[in-house]
Design an enzyme around this catalytic site. Structure first.
Site, PDB file in Angstrom:
ATOM      1  N   SER A 101       0.862  -1.171   0.000  1.00  0.00           N
ATOM      2  CA  SER A 101       0.000   0.000   0.000  1.00  0.00           C
ATOM      3  C   SER A 101       0.904   1.228   0.000  1.00  0.00           C
ATOM      4  O   SER A 101       2.058   1.150   0.427  1.00  0.00           O
ATOM      5  CB  SER A 101      -0.856  -0.011   1.268  1.00  0.00           C
ATOM      6  OG  SER A 101      -1.449   1.247   1.502  1.00  0.00           O
ATOM      7  N   TYR A 114      -2.289   0.189  10.465  1.00  0.00           N
ATOM      8  CA  TYR A 114      -2.232  -0.349   9.109  1.00  0.00           C
ATOM      9  C   TYR A 114      -0.880  -0.023   8.475  1.00  0.00           C
ATOM     10  O   TYR A 114      -0.223  -0.900   7.907  1.00  0.00           O
ATOM     11  CB  TYR A 114      -3.382   0.231   8.286  1.00  0.00           C
ATOM     12  CG  TYR A 114      -3.406  -0.193   6.839  1.00  0.00           C
ATOM     13  CD1 TYR A 114      -3.776  -1.485   6.485  1.00  0.00           C
ATOM     14  CD2 TYR A 114      -3.096   0.698   5.827  1.00  0.00           C
ATOM     15  CE1 TYR A 114      -3.825  -1.880   5.151  1.00  0.00           C
ATOM     16  CE2 TYR A 114      -3.142   0.321   4.489  1.00  0.00           C
ATOM     17  CZ  TYR A 114      -3.503  -0.974   4.168  1.00  0.00           C
ATOM     18  OH  TYR A 114      -3.550  -1.353   2.846  1.00  0.00           O
TER      19      TYR A 114
END
Length: 175
Positions: A101, A114
């Site tokens: 990501s 995250y």
């Protein structure tokens, strides 16, 4: 013979994938609960770890159980799948793709757990790449930005988000 073994928890999504192509074999499994060794077939040309979760909130609102769960799915599951697949990947001189990501390179507010897991996934890819380069196994990462999936809950015009098909194309290019 060839094809894709699609692993996931969502039975309906798996059924839709199976309908989309006879080359897709669905396999219902939970990467946090099931024996990951059972998910790896005898022949593996490529392994793609694309599972991920993001707890709501930042450090202040994330308990130890949520930290453990996000790291278990986003990092450890990918590492264990790779570990179990390495013998087959070495025979095939195959490829591992870890879907990371943009958060794997820069953290954003309310996204720290995250982002921390994706930074760890980046380290996993970099370390595994060095470990396996002499064995003929390629290790690659794909770093998409905000993607139009149910996981993305930001308040934006969804038409401006990256489409999942674009991420899939990047994964195929890496393979």
């Amino acid at each position: 013979p060839g094809g894709v073994i699609a692993v996931g928890r969502d039975q309906q999504a798996l059924a839709e994938l199976a309908q989309a192509s006879e080359l897709i074999t669905p396999h219902a499994a939970d990467l946090l609960e099931d024996d990951l060794a059972d998910l790896v077939p005898e022949r593996v040309d490529a392994l793609v770890h694309a599972a991920g979760i993001s707890p709501d909130g930042g450090v202040e609102h994330t308990g130890a159980e949520d930290w453990s769960r996000v790291f278990a799915l986003n990092v450890t599951a990918g590492a264990q799948l790779a570990r179990h697949a390495l013998p087959a990947l070495r025979r095939a001189r195959g490829t591992i793709v870890l879907v990371n990501s943009g958060a794997g390179t820069a953290a954003r507010p309310r996204n720290t757990p995250y982002a921390a897991s994706k930074h760890a996934l980046r380290a996993l890819a970099n370390g595994l790449r060095v470990e396996e380069e002499g064995n003929g196994v390629r290790v690659s990462s794909v770093y998409p930005g905000p993607t139009d999936t149910p996981m993305f809950t930001g308040h934006v015009d969804r038409s401006e988000l990256i489409q999942p098909a674009s991420v899939a194309a990047a994964v195929l290019t890496a393979i």
